[in-house]
Design a protein around this motif. Structure first.
Motif, short mmCIF file in Angstrom:
data_model
loop_
_atom_site.label_atom_id
_atom_site.label_comp_id
_atom_site.label_asym_id
_atom_site.label_seq_id
_atom_site.Cartn_x
_atom_site.Cartn_y
_atom_site.Cartn_z
N GLY A 1 37.84 55.40 61.84
CA GLY A 1 37.51 55.68 60.45
C GLY A 1 38.73 55.93 59.59
O GLY A 1 38.68 55.79 58.38
N ASN A 2 39.85 56.34 60.20
CA ASN A 2 41.10 56.46 59.46
C ASN A 2 41.83 55.13 59.57
O ASN A 2 41.88 54.53 60.64
CB ASN A 2 41.97 57.57 60.05
CG ASN A 2 41.35 58.92 59.86
OD1 ASN A 2 41.16 59.39 58.76
ND2 ASN A 2 40.99 59.55 60.97
N TRP A 3 42.39 54.67 58.47
CA TRP A 3 43.06 53.38 58.47
C TRP A 3 44.17 53.38 57.43
O TRP A 3 44.23 54.25 56.55
CB TRP A 3 42.07 52.25 58.18
CG TRP A 3 41.29 52.46 56.92
CD1 TRP A 3 40.08 53.08 56.81
CD2 TRP A 3 41.68 52.10 55.59
NE1 TRP A 3 39.71 53.14 55.48
CE2 TRP A 3 40.67 52.53 54.72
CE3 TRP A 3 42.79 51.46 55.06
CZ2 TRP A 3 40.73 52.34 53.34
CZ3 TRP A 3 42.85 51.26 53.69
CH2 TRP A 3 41.82 51.71 52.86
N CYS A 4 45.03 52.37 57.53
CA CYS A 4 46.10 52.17 56.57
C CYS A 4 46.33 50.67 56.45
O CYS A 4 46.47 49.98 57.47
CB CYS A 4 47.37 52.88 57.03
SG CYS A 4 48.70 52.82 55.83
N ASP A 5 46.36 50.16 55.24
CA ASP A 5 46.63 48.75 54.98
C ASP A 5 47.94 48.63 54.21
O ASP A 5 48.15 49.35 53.22
CB ASP A 5 45.53 48.10 54.13
CG ASP A 5 44.22 47.93 54.88
OD1 ASP A 5 44.18 48.14 56.11
OD2 ASP A 5 43.22 47.57 54.23
N VAL A 6 48.78 47.72 54.64
CA VAL A 6 50.03 47.43 53.95
C VAL A 6 49.90 46.03 53.35
O VAL A 6 49.77 45.05 54.08
CB VAL A 6 51.25 47.51 54.89
CG1 VAL A 6 52.53 47.19 54.14
CG2 VAL A 6 51.32 48.88 55.56
N PHE A 7 49.88 45.98 52.03
CA PHE A 7 49.67 44.73 51.29
C PHE A 7 50.98 44.23 50.70
O PHE A 7 51.82 45.02 50.28
CB PHE A 7 48.74 44.95 50.10
CG PHE A 7 47.34 45.31 50.43
CD1 PHE A 7 46.38 44.33 50.64
CD2 PHE A 7 46.96 46.64 50.52
CE1 PHE A 7 45.07 44.66 50.93
CE2 PHE A 7 45.64 46.99 50.81
CZ PHE A 7 44.70 45.99 51.01
N GLU A 8 51.10 42.92 50.62
CA GLU A 8 52.11 42.27 49.79
C GLU A 8 51.33 41.39 48.82
O GLU A 8 50.60 40.48 49.25
CB GLU A 8 53.06 41.43 50.64
CG GLU A 8 54.19 40.82 49.85
CD GLU A 8 55.13 40.03 50.75
OE1 GLU A 8 55.70 39.04 50.25
OE2 GLU A 8 55.29 40.39 51.94
N ILE A 9 51.41 41.70 47.53
CA ILE A 9 50.58 41.03 46.53
C ILE A 9 51.48 40.47 45.43
O ILE A 9 52.26 41.20 44.82
CB ILE A 9 49.54 42.00 45.93
CG1 ILE A 9 48.66 42.57 47.03
CG2 ILE A 9 48.71 41.30 44.85
CD1 ILE A 9 47.74 43.69 46.60
N ARG A 10 51.34 39.17 45.20
CA ARG A 10 52.08 38.46 44.16
C ARG A 10 51.17 37.45 43.50
O ARG A 10 50.33 36.85 44.15
CB ARG A 10 53.24 37.67 44.80
CG ARG A 10 54.58 38.21 44.67
CD ARG A 10 55.69 37.29 45.16
NE ARG A 10 55.39 36.39 46.24
CZ ARG A 10 55.40 36.72 47.53
NH1 ARG A 10 55.66 37.95 47.91
NH2 ARG A 10 55.13 35.83 48.45
N ASP A 11 51.37 37.24 42.22
CA ASP A 11 50.63 36.20 41.49
C ASP A 11 49.11 36.36 41.65
O ASP A 11 48.39 35.39 41.78
CB ASP A 11 51.05 34.80 41.95
CG ASP A 11 52.53 34.54 41.75
OD1 ASP A 11 53.10 35.09 40.78
OD2 ASP A 11 53.12 33.80 42.55
N TRP A 12 48.64 37.60 41.69
CA TRP A 12 47.21 37.93 41.79
C TRP A 12 46.59 37.50 43.11
O TRP A 12 45.38 37.36 43.22
CB TRP A 12 46.43 37.36 40.60
CG TRP A 12 46.90 37.97 39.32
CD1 TRP A 12 47.85 37.47 38.47
CD2 TRP A 12 46.51 39.22 38.78
NE1 TRP A 12 48.06 38.34 37.43
CE2 TRP A 12 47.24 39.43 37.59
CE3 TRP A 12 45.60 40.20 39.18
CZ2 TRP A 12 47.10 40.56 36.80
CZ3 TRP A 12 45.45 41.32 38.39
CH2 TRP A 12 46.18 41.49 37.21
N LYS A 13 47.43 37.27 44.11
CA LYS A 13 46.94 36.87 45.44
C LYS A 13 47.59 37.76 46.50
O LYS A 13 48.77 38.12 46.39
CB LYS A 13 47.29 35.41 45.75
CG LYS A 13 46.63 34.40 44.85
CD LYS A 13 45.18 34.24 45.18
CE LYS A 13 44.56 33.14 44.34
NZ LYS A 13 43.15 32.95 44.63
N ILE A 14 46.83 38.05 47.52
CA ILE A 14 47.36 38.78 48.67
C ILE A 14 48.14 37.78 49.52
O ILE A 14 47.59 36.78 49.98
CB ILE A 14 46.23 39.44 49.48
CG1 ILE A 14 45.52 40.49 48.61
CG2 ILE A 14 46.77 40.05 50.77
CD1 ILE A 14 44.23 41.01 49.21
#
Length: 154
Positions: free
Chosen positions: A116-129
Motif C-alpha cells: 500500500g505504500n509506494w513511490c513513483d519517479v516520473f520523467e515528464i516532458r512535452d506533456w508525456k511521461i
C-alpha cells in the motif's frame, strides 16, 4: 526520443502524473476516456518490481495487462501524496493505496509492514511521461511472509 518542444513547469508535470495515477483507479482509462498509454511517449520506459523494465508502449501495455490481471480494484489516497520536484523533468510522488488483489484485499498500514505504500519517479516532458519507475511491494495480499523471519503473522 523526440527533441523537447514545450517547456513545462512543475505543476503541469504534476497534473500529468495525477492523470496517470487516476487512470489506474479507473481501470486504465483517462479522464477524457482515452487509454493510460496515451499519457506515455512512444519510447517511454516503465519499471515495476518483479516484472522488470518495459520499453515502448507495446511492452508497457503488456506490463500493465500482466499486473492489472492480478488487481481487482485500486484506489490511491490523493490527499496524502508527497511531491518532490527537482527543477528538471523529474517529479517524485510518494503515496498510499488500498484495494483488492486476486489473493485478497490490502490497505496501507494494515498490517504496518504490508503493501500500500509506494513511490513513483516520473520523467515528464512535452506533456508525456518519458519514464516512470514504480517502487512498491507487489505482494499486495501480504502472503510472502515465510521468507522474512521478522514478520510475525497470526
Amino acid at each position: 526520443m523526440a527533441l523537447t518542444m514545450q517547456t513545462m513547469n512543475d505543476e503541469q508535470r504534476k497534473s500529468v502524473a495525477i492523470e496517470y495515477i487516476k487512470a489506474f483507479d479507473n481501470g486504465g482509462v483517462t479522464s477524457t476516456g482515452g487509454s493510460i498509454l496515451d499519457l506515455l511517449a512512444d519510447d517511454a520506459q516503465v519499471f515495476f518490481p518483479k516484472w522488470g523494465l518495459a520499453s515502448g508502449k507495446e511492452q508497457i501495455g503488456k506490463l500493465f495487462a500482466d499486473v492489472g490481471s492480478t488487481v481487482k480494484s485500486i484506489t490511491h489516497d490523493y490527499a496524502h501524496f508527497n511531491w518532490i520536484f527537482s527543477g528538471t523533468d523529474v517529479v517524485v510522488c510518494e503515496g498510499t493505496s488500498h484495494g483488492e488483489h486476486r489473493d485478497g484485499p490490502w490497505r496501507s498500514g494494515v498490517p504496518a509492514w504490508g503493501a500500500g505504500n509506494w513511490c513513483d519517479v516520473f520523467e515528464i516532458r512535452d506533456w508525456k511521461i518519458q519514464r516512470v519507475y514504480i517502487y512498491l511491494d507487489p505482494d499486495y495480499a501480504g502472503r510472502d511472509t515465510s521468507r522474512y523471519p521478522w514478520l510475525v503473522t497470526d
